[in-house]
Design a protein around this motif. Structure first.
Motif, PDB file in Angstrom:
ATOM      1  N   ALA A 172       0.835  -1.220   0.000  1.00 18.82           N
ATOM      2  CA  ALA A 172       0.000   0.000   0.000  1.00 18.82           C
ATOM      3  C   ALA A 172       0.860   1.255   0.000  1.00 18.82           C
ATOM      4  CB  ALA A 172      -0.929  -0.023   1.209  1.00 18.82           C
ATOM      5  N   CYS A 173       1.910   1.278   0.805  1.00 20.08           N
ATOM      6  CA  CYS A 173       2.798   2.453   0.865  1.00 20.08           C
ATOM      7  C   CYS A 173       3.482   2.697  -0.473  1.00 20.08           C
ATOM      8  CB  CYS A 173       3.840   2.275   1.956  1.00 20.08           C
ATOM      9  SG  CYS A 173       3.217   2.416   3.642  1.00 20.08           S
ATOM     10  N   LEU A 174       3.986   1.624  -1.097  1.00 23.82           N
ATOM     11  CA  LEU A 174       4.668   1.770  -2.381  1.00 23.82           C
ATOM     12  C   LEU A 174       3.702   2.254  -3.456  1.00 23.82           C
ATOM     13  CD1 LEU A 174       6.855  -1.443  -2.115  1.00 23.82           C
ATOM     14  CD2 LEU A 174       7.762   0.872  -2.467  1.00 23.82           C
ATOM     15  N   GLU A 175       2.500   1.708  -3.460  1.00 25.26           N
ATOM     16  CA  GLU A 175       1.549   2.095  -4.500  1.00 25.26           C
ATOM     17  C   GLU A 175       0.979   3.487  -4.248  1.00 25.26           C
ATOM     18  OE1 GLU A 175      -1.135  -1.148  -5.419  1.00 25.26           O
ATOM     19  OE2 GLU A 175       0.554  -2.144  -6.428  1.00 25.26           O
ATOM     20  N   ALA A 176       0.926   3.913  -2.996  1.00 23.66           N
ATOM     21  CA  ALA A 176       0.492   5.278  -2.689  1.00 23.66           C
ATOM     22  C   ALA A 176       1.477   6.305  -3.230  1.00 23.66           C
ATOM     23  CB  ALA A 176       0.329   5.441  -1.180  1.00 23.66           C
ATOM     24  N   HIS A 177       2.716   5.859  -3.456  1.00 17.47           N
ATOM     25  CA  HIS A 177       3.750   6.741  -4.008  1.00 17.47           C
ATOM     26  C   HIS A 177       3.916   6.545  -5.516  1.00 17.47           C
ATOM     27  CE1 HIS A 177       4.745   7.377   0.211  1.00 17.47           C
ATOM     28  NE2 HIS A 177       5.556   8.357  -0.152  1.00 17.47           N
ATOM     29  N   GLY A 178       2.948   5.896  -6.146  1.00 14.94           N
ATOM     30  CA  GLY A 178       2.946   5.788  -7.602  1.00 14.94           C
ATOM     31  C   GLY A 178       3.683   4.598  -8.175  1.00 14.94           C
ATOM     32  N   HIS A 179       4.060   3.642  -7.357  1.00 18.15           N
ATOM     33  CA  HIS A 179       4.777   2.463  -7.829  1.00 18.15           C
ATOM     34  C   HIS A 179       3.842   1.251  -7.827  1.00 18.15           C
ATOM     35  CE1 HIS A 179       8.178   5.069  -7.090  1.00 18.15           C
ATOM     36  NE2 HIS A 179       7.881   5.115  -5.794  1.00 18.15           N
ATOM     37  N   THR A 180       4.294   0.154  -8.418  1.00 18.27           N
ATOM     38  CA  THR A 180       3.585  -1.120  -8.293  1.00 18.27           C
ATOM     39  C   THR A 180       4.419  -2.049  -7.420  1.00 18.27           C
ATOM     40  OG1 THR A 180       4.608  -1.993 -10.302  1.00 18.27           O
ATOM     41  CG2 THR A 180       2.461  -0.907 -10.534  1.00 18.27           C
ATOM     42  N   ALA A 181       3.754  -2.983  -6.778  1.00 16.38           N
ATOM     43  CA  ALA A 181       4.460  -3.908  -5.890  1.00 16.38           C
ATOM     44  C   ALA A 181       3.664  -5.199  -5.745  1.00 16.38           C
ATOM     45  CB  ALA A 181       4.680  -3.269  -4.525  1.00 16.38           C
ATOM     46  N   TRP A 182       4.403  -6.294  -5.585  1.00 14.87           N
ATOM     47  CA  TRP A 182       3.800  -7.627  -5.453  1.00 14.87           C
ATOM     48  C   TRP A 182       4.557  -8.435  -4.401  1.00 14.87           C
ATOM     49  CZ3 TRP A 182       0.091  -9.522  -9.217  1.00 14.87           C
ATOM     50  CH2 TRP A 182      -0.156  -8.652 -10.274  1.00 14.87           C
ATOM     51  N   ALA A 183       3.837  -9.329  -3.741  1.00 15.11           N
ATOM     52  CA  ALA A 183       4.501 -10.386  -2.976  1.00 15.11           C
ATOM     53  C   ALA A 183       4.981 -11.415  -3.994  1.00 15.11           C
ATOM     54  CB  ALA A 183       3.537 -11.031  -1.989  1.00 15.11           C
ATOM     55  N   VAL A 184       6.146 -12.008  -3.743  1.00 16.85           N
ATOM     56  CA  VAL A 184       6.743 -12.843  -4.787  1.00 16.85           C
ATOM     57  C   VAL A 184       7.499 -14.017  -4.175  1.00 16.85           C
ATOM     58  CG1 VAL A 184       8.952 -11.611  -4.877  1.00 16.85           C
ATOM     59  CG2 VAL A 184       8.056 -12.667  -6.970  1.00 16.85           C
ATOM     60  N   GLY A 185       7.711 -15.055  -4.978  1.00 14.42           N
ATOM     61  CA  GLY A 185       8.611 -16.142  -4.593  1.00 14.42           C
ATOM     62  C   GLY A 185       8.039 -17.145  -3.604  1.00 14.42           C
ATOM     63  N   GLY A 186       8.882 -17.513  -2.639  1.00 14.69           N
ATOM     64  CA  GLY A 186       8.550 -18.604  -1.730  1.00 14.69           C
ATOM     65  C   GLY A 186       7.307 -18.383  -0.900  1.00 14.69           C
ATOM     66  N   GLY A 187       7.051 -17.130  -0.500  1.00  9.98           N
ATOM     67  CA  GLY A 187       5.853 -16.864   0.284  1.00  9.98           C
ATOM     68  C   GLY A 187       4.588 -17.173  -0.488  1.00  9.98           C
ATOM     69  N   VAL A 188       4.581 -16.810  -1.768  1.00  7.46           N
ATOM     70  CA  VAL A 188       3.434 -17.101  -2.630  1.00  7.46           C
ATOM     71  C   VAL A 188       3.332 -18.601  -2.858  1.00  7.46           C
ATOM     72  CG1 VAL A 188       2.437 -16.730  -4.924  1.00  7.46           C
ATOM     73  CG2 VAL A 188       3.593 -14.841  -3.738  1.00  7.46           C
ATOM     74  N   ARG A 189       4.460 -19.223  -3.208  1.00 12.23           N
ATOM     75  CA  ARG A 189       4.473 -20.679  -3.459  1.00 12.23           C
ATOM     76  C   ARG A 189       3.949 -21.457  -2.259  1.00 12.23           C
ATOM     77  NH1 ARG A 189       9.991 -21.768  -3.104  1.00 12.23           N
ATOM     78  NH2 ARG A 189       9.553 -22.205  -0.912  1.00 12.23           N
ATOM     79  N   ASP A 190       4.476 -21.178  -1.076  1.00  7.06           N
ATOM     80  CA  ASP A 190       4.081 -21.936   0.101  1.00  7.06           C
ATOM     81  C   ASP A 190       2.621 -21.691   0.471  1.00  7.06           C
ATOM     82  OD1 ASP A 190       6.578 -23.039   0.210  1.00  7.06           O
ATOM     83  OD2 ASP A 190       7.327 -21.726   1.808  1.00  7.06           O
ATOM     84  N   SER A 191       2.156 -20.446   0.297  1.00  7.32           N
ATOM     85  CA  SER A 191       0.755 -20.148   0.594  1.00  7.32           C
ATOM     86  C   SER A 191      -0.173 -20.956  -0.293  1.00  7.32           C
ATOM     87  CB  SER A 191       0.482 -18.655   0.417  1.00  7.32           C
ATOM     88  OG  SER A 191       1.189 -17.901   1.384  1.00  7.32           O
TER      89      SER A 191
END
Length: 450
Positions: A19-38
């Motif tokens: 949310a903080c990154l996107e509030a400043h005009g950027h894009t952001a994603w959770a990535v990698g092992g956290g997504v895989r394991d979830s």
């Protein structure tokens, strides 16, 4: 992007960072092992993020939190939000791998798909956004559902970029029980020679991960040739029939079963992997066609020493593994007197490790159940002796060196007297009482017999 009907419950700090990154005009994603394991239904140990923001922009967007530049060359900072450390990396591509491990050039890019393309396996090349859902351009979710480990894009290119990915693939087998996709497996084997350039410490880390995974046996069976490329000490065990009534399997299959049968402690798993590595070098067969392996524990110890030294294992790991490998056939006894002696010589911790090793060894033999019953008897005796608080070491002895010196002993004789007294107490020849021990030592002094 492929569709995704489910939802990942991202931790609050991850959602806050996005949310903080996107509030400043950027894009952001959770990535990698956290997504895989979830997606596997496993609680992730940690979370990583990737973003269009450059490192200084990430720091500015997260100015309200503690942020450290932990890998600026690769666009990485680490932010601590509500006690959770998040590694946040700028979208990037990588070019040139002169050393076969690290990129010569890193370029920051604007979109998530280009960033995912540089990753090793499809199951690790997925990203998740709390509103946009799953980004999965390479079919990682399908491979996850089918239990496949598949390289992203051209597998030869992925392993040429970073040869350590070959061992990491085997480690994923051990961790998940997945199978390596056929073309990925072929490429791993074509690129095995590149492992020679990988730092020994990194190889050791991956091998230990392979050994301690819940599916270590599956990894060792399906990828034995890959493991042997960095651990050639195991190769002579492959297919060696033991021709012995105490063993149902060849040396390698016995070894794998023994690894599976012991707790996933790094020391114990390394011991079981190497405990019979000396058998091929000690093998003889008698006139009746029975195989023997006289002296193999000592040879196995030497091979373990060589392997772990080459891999630059810590002194503690190397010394513990080597000592236990050499002792793995050492009898612990089924009588209290013998058990007390073993505890006095080896200490409780190593006796219990040897019990675990012997149980796993018996399980790997899969022949005579009576041997396991004998070990259970030994374990009951160990428990009883330890619970009774028996005197098993010099520090437990009722007298010390000062007392012995006062009886007229000097120099090395003091230590010899203490050790003899301890042996007498351990064998229950005399009670562990100061007066009794002093009287016995005085008698030795009088007879000049130490």
């Amino acid at each position: 992007m492929t569709g995704f009907s489910g939802k990942i419950d991202l931790p609050a700090p991850v959602r806050e960072a996005i949310a903080c990154l996107e509030a400043h005009g950027h894009t952001a994603w959770a990535v990698g092992g956290g997504v895989r394991d979830s997606l596997r239904g496993v609680t992730p140990h940690d979370w990583d993020l990737t973003t269009s923001a450059l490192p200084d922009e990430t720091s500015a967007a997260l100015a309200a939190y503690e942020v450290h530049p932990t890998g600026l060359r690769h666009g990485t900072v680490t932010a601590k939000i509500d006690g959770m450390a998040l590694e946040i990396t700028t979208y990037r591509t990588e070019k040139g791998y002169t050393d076969g491990r690290h990129p010569d050039k890193v370029d920051f890019v604007a979109n998530i798909e280009d960033d995912l393309l540089r990753r090793d396996f499809t199951v690790n090349a997925m990203a998740y956004h709390p509103e946009r859902g799953l980004c999965d351009p390479f079919g990682g979710q399908s491979d996850l559902q089918n239990g496949l480990i598949r390289a992203v894009g051209d597998p030869d290119a992925r392993f040429t970029e970073d040869a350590l990915r070959i061992l990491r693939g085997v480690r994923f087998v051990s961790k998940t029980g997945f199978a390596i996709e056929r073309q990925t497996g072929y490429a791993m084997r074509r690129q095995l020679a590149r492992l020679e350039a990988i730092a020994h410490e990194r190889v050791l880390e991956e091998l230990t991960g392979i050994l301690t995974g819940p599916y270590a046996g599956r990894a060792l069976r399906s990828c034995a040739d890959i493991v042997a490329a960095v651990l050639p000490e195991i190769t002579p065990m492959f297919g060696l029939c033991q021709h012995n009534p105490h063993h149902r399997y060849d040396v390698w299959e016995h070894t794998v079963r023994a690894v599976e049968a012991i707790p996933a402690d790094p020391v114990l798993r390394w011991v079981m992997l190497l405990h019979d590595s000396g058998k091929p070098h000690a093998y003889t067969i008698d006139a009746d066609g029975v195989g023997h392996f006289k002296g193999h524990p000592h040879i196995s110890r030497d091979l373990a020493e060589r392997a772990l030294t080459r891999l630059r294992a810590s002194n503690a790991l190397r010394e513990q593994v080597c000592a236990l490998v050499e002792l793995h056939d050492y009898p612990l006894g089924q009588e209290e007197k013998i058990v007390r002696r073993r505890l006095a010589r080896l200490g409780e911790a190593d006796v219990r490790r040897l019990l675990a090793i012997k149980k796993a060894d018996c399980t790997g033999q899969d022949t005579f159940s009576i041997h396991l019953a004998e070990l259970q008897t030994t374990e009951r005796l160990v428990n009883a002796v330890c619970a009774a608080g028996a005197c098993l070491s010099l520090r437990d002895l009722a007298i010390d060196g000062h007392t012995v010196r006062a009886l007229g002993f000097t120099g090395p004789d003091i230590g010899r007297v203490l050790r003899r007294l301890l042996a007498a107490v351990v064998d229950q020849t005399v009670p562990n009482q100061p007066d009794t021990l002093c009287a016995l030592a005085a008698r030795w002094k009088e007879n000049e017999h130490v």
